[in-house]
Design a protein around this motif. Structure first.
Motif, PDB file in Angstrom:
ATOM      1  N   ILE A  81       0.870  -1.171   0.000  1.00 43.53           N
ATOM      2  CA  ILE A  81       0.000   0.000   0.000  1.00 43.53           C
ATOM      3  C   ILE A  81       0.909   1.223   0.000  1.00 43.53           C
ATOM      4  N   PRO A  82       0.852   2.069  -1.034  1.00 44.03           N
ATOM      5  CA  PRO A  82       1.713   3.238  -1.024  1.00 44.03           C
ATOM      6  C   PRO A  82       1.351   4.198   0.108  1.00 44.03           C
TER       7      PRO A  82
ATOM      8  N   TYR B  51       7.823   3.899  -5.035  1.00 45.84           N
ATOM      9  CA  TYR B  51       6.810   3.893  -6.091  1.00 45.84           C
ATOM     10  C   TYR B  51       7.243   4.729  -7.298  1.00 45.84           C
TER      11      TYR B  51
ATOM     12  N   HIS C 176       2.693  -4.152  -9.337  1.00 42.98           N
ATOM     13  CA  HIS C 176       2.325  -3.808  -7.967  1.00 42.98           C
ATOM     14  C   HIS C 176       0.892  -4.229  -7.707  1.00 42.98           C
TER      15      HIS C 176
ATOM     16  N   LEU D 225      -2.114  -3.782  -5.114  1.00 43.76           N
ATOM     17  CA  LEU D 225      -2.603  -2.982  -3.993  1.00 43.76           C
ATOM     18  C   LEU D 225      -3.415  -3.857  -3.053  1.00 43.76           C
ATOM     19  N   THR D 226      -2.919  -4.019  -1.831  1.00 46.82           N
ATOM     20  CA  THR D 226      -3.665  -4.740  -0.809  1.00 46.82           C
ATOM     21  C   THR D 226      -4.458  -3.729   0.009  1.00 46.82           C
ATOM     22  N   ARG D 227      -5.277  -4.221   0.914  1.00 50.66           N
ATOM     23  CA  ARG D 227      -6.096  -3.309   1.720  1.00 50.66           C
ATOM     24  C   ARG D 227      -5.623  -3.237   3.161  1.00 50.66           C
TER      25      ARG D 227
ATOM     26  N   ALA E 119      -0.773  -7.741   2.706  1.00 51.35           N
ATOM     27  CA  ALA E 119       0.393  -7.727   1.812  1.00 51.35           C
ATOM     28  C   ALA E 119       1.365  -8.833   2.194  1.00 51.35           C
TER      29      ALA E 119
ATOM     30  N   CYS F  28       7.156  -7.472  -0.367  1.00 53.66           N
ATOM     31  CA  CYS F  28       6.204  -6.408  -0.043  1.00 53.66           C
ATOM     32  C   CYS F  28       6.910  -5.093   0.214  1.00 53.66           C
TER      33      CYS F  28
ATOM     34  N   THR G 219      -9.143  -6.521  -3.235  1.00 50.86           N
ATOM     35  CA  THR G 219      -7.977  -6.781  -4.085  1.00 50.86           C
ATOM     36  C   THR G 219      -8.259  -7.915  -5.062  1.00 50.86           C
TER      37      THR G 219
ATOM     38  N   GLU H 131      -8.206  -7.482  -9.129  1.00 51.04           N
ATOM     39  CA  GLU H 131      -7.009  -7.948  -9.816  1.00 51.04           C
ATOM     40  C   GLU H 131      -7.166  -9.260 -10.581  1.00 51.04           C
TER      41      GLU H 131
END
Length: 544
Positions: A35-36, A44, A54, A56-58, A63, A80, A456, A460
């Protein structure tokens, strides 16, 4: 040690973060989970054009679990990117799980500016000593204090993955190092280490002699033996030795192999059989009580151990012969030292057949129901399905009662035993093997730990992922444990949400079977759907 480099345009305008991403790509990293955040922006900056996907997890725990599932299925390190402070502490549970189960994982996190480290200035996301948080649950945890530290630390991490017992590595990179210009372009400096090697010849000779002289040899193989399936099969057949596996080693022998005793060392028939062995060859297995469901196996014979972790040779099961080396190479060397003729296997085959029959006939009422569900799954799932299971009673039965059709096909959080593993690990596995269908076995309690990762999955995935939610409206195992200890159940009967509406809100296809026949139908439909399917099976419906 060998040095490989791919020619790249020389550029000292790269930041540490950009060069680090390029270096990871040159090591073969193709996917990162994360997660950025404000503290990872320079990582990033390096992702576009790198060839690294990449995801994106929540949640950072998601992750970590996704990286774990990716690694278990692909055999490559899961990676990760997480922020300092809360990102690291959120991911710590997943790191601990990977450590317990010997999973290669590379965790790259930010950390505050070097000038502030350890000073308690109250900086954003500050922790007193971030490295100390992860040091006990990693092969090593280090801080890169300059951009020139990064290539050496990454090389050290891959040396762990390639040459030692694979476990997570955490590298913290201060904000000023991520943003600072590199002094030279090291982004293509890939260092590869030699493999794990062989034990000394004399020790191999000793082990081969003991195995040849054994009257009732048996084998236990774990996750450290996944690359040695052919050698294990040959050794089992030549010695007429029943082969047990840990949960991590499920699938090392064909499900119908007559000497395949499965992951049955957690139930009485398995204990009874292993107690008859006069020599036990343990290959790439920790031999931990989390696999055996008892403090100690009833071993009365000699133990020969093959492991890359020398600390295992004289722990809970001291061994007569310690073979320190790579499982595949070591077993291959043992085979060359044993006579070519195959022993008469009839007695061993009969014992294994009796073991399997005793397991099925010895199920309690709940386990018998689980077996019926598992049989329906086996009837319809594609042969290459990856099953990711959570800490739930259905999976506990499946650990020993479900026959995997191959390795890297049954993922379970054995050692650490954390709830919430199943769904994100199953998602991560889909990135490690994109075309393999996925099945998640999860209970209602564990599902709520990481349910947000459905976002996710729906975003995805474009191939089948079936989530089978076993809903007994309880923390069933803990409730049963309380009752068995004459403790009044407290905190084990939660009020659950409407899981069907919740899954629909995320965009899943949803089924609610009312019987085992309907479950089989809905599983078949789920495996045919190119996306995420949630099947909620309630205990009462499964009994019909």
């Amino acid at each position: 040690m060998s040095f490989q480099s791919t020619p790249q345009p020389v550029s000292t305008s790269l930041t540490g973060g950009q060069a680090l991403v390029r270096l990871l790509a040159n090591y073969g990293v193709d996917t990162v989970f994360g997660i950025p955040g404000v503290h990872t922006l320079e990582l990033y900056r390096g992702l576009p054009g790198s060839g690294i996907r990449h995801v994106l997890t929540r949640h950072e725990q998601g992750a970590g679990f996704m990286a774990d599932g990716y690694a278990r299925v692909s055999g490559k390190p899961g990676v990760c990117f997480i922020i300092t402070g809360p990102g690291v502490t959120n991911a710590a549970t997943a790191i601990g799980q990977a450590y317990a189960d010997s999973i290669p994982m590379l965790v790259i996190s930010s950390v505050n500016h070097t000038s502030s480290l350890g000073k308690g200035w109250g900086c954003l996301h500050e922790t007193q000593d971030q490295r100390a948080i992860t040091a006990p649950i990693t092969a090593f945890s280090a801080v890169a204090l300059s951009t020139d530290d990064l290539p050496g630390l990454i090389a050290r991490a891959f040396a762990v993955f390639d040459s030692e017992r694979p476990r997570p590595v955490h590298i913290s990179v201060p904000l000023d190092v991520l943003a600072g210009a590199i002094s030279r372009d090291w982004s293509a400096e890939v260092v590869r280490r030699p493999g794990r090697g062989l034990p000394v010849a004399g020790t191999l000779d000793d082990a081969a002699r003991r195995l040849q002289q054994a009257r009732r040899p048996m084998i236990i193989a774990g996750g450290g033996a996944l690359a040695a399936g052919a050698q294990l099969q040959a050794l089992s057949e030549r010695l007429a030795a029943p082969l047990f596996t840990s949960v991590a080693g499920k699938g090392l022998l064909a499900a119908d192999a007559p000497l395949n005793a499965g992951s049955s060392l957690c139930v009485q028939p398995g204990w009874d059989l292993i107690a008859q062995a006069d020599v036990v060859l343990a290959v790439g297995t920790e031999m931990a009580d989390t696999d055996y469901w008892r403090e100690r196996l009833p071993l009365s014979g000699e133990v020969i151990r093959v492991d890359i972790d020398s600390r295992k040779f004289n722990d809970f099961y001291p061994c007569a012969v310690a073979l320190h080396g790579d499982a595949r190479q070591t077993l291959g060397a043992l085979l060359t030292r044993l006579p070519d003729e195959v022993r008469d296997p009839r007695e061993a085959i009969t014992a294994v057949a009796a073991l399997k029959a005793a397991i099925r006939s010895g199920h309690g009422e709940l386990q018998a129901l689980h077996q019926q569900i598992l049989d329906r799954i086996a009837a319809v799932m594609p042969a290459d399905t990856v099953i990711s299971s959570d800490m739930t009673q259905l999976a506990y039965t499946g650990n020993y009662a479900f026959a995997s059709l191959g390795i890297r096909s049954w993922l379970h959080p054995t050692g650490y035993g954390t709830l919430g593993y199943g769904l994100p690990a199953g998602i991560g596995a889909k990135f490690g093997a994109p075309r393999r269908p996925g099945l998640v076995l999860v209970g209602d309690g564990g599902f709520l730990y990481t349910v947000q990762e459905l976002a996710t999955a729906v975003e995805e995935l474009d191939s089948p992922l079936v989530v089978l939610l076993w809903n007994n409206d309880a923390l069933g195992q803990i409730r049963d444990d309380m009752l068995s200890l004459d403790i009044e159940p407290v905190g084990v009967l939660p009020r659950n949400p409407d899981f069907v509406l919740l899954a629909k809100a995320f965009g899943c296809t949803v089924h609610e079977p009312q019987s085992l026949d309907e479950l089989e139908r809905d599983l078949r439909r789920g495996f045919a759907h190119a996306g995420v399917t949630l099947i909620e099976l309630k205990h009462a419906c499964a009994c019909r």
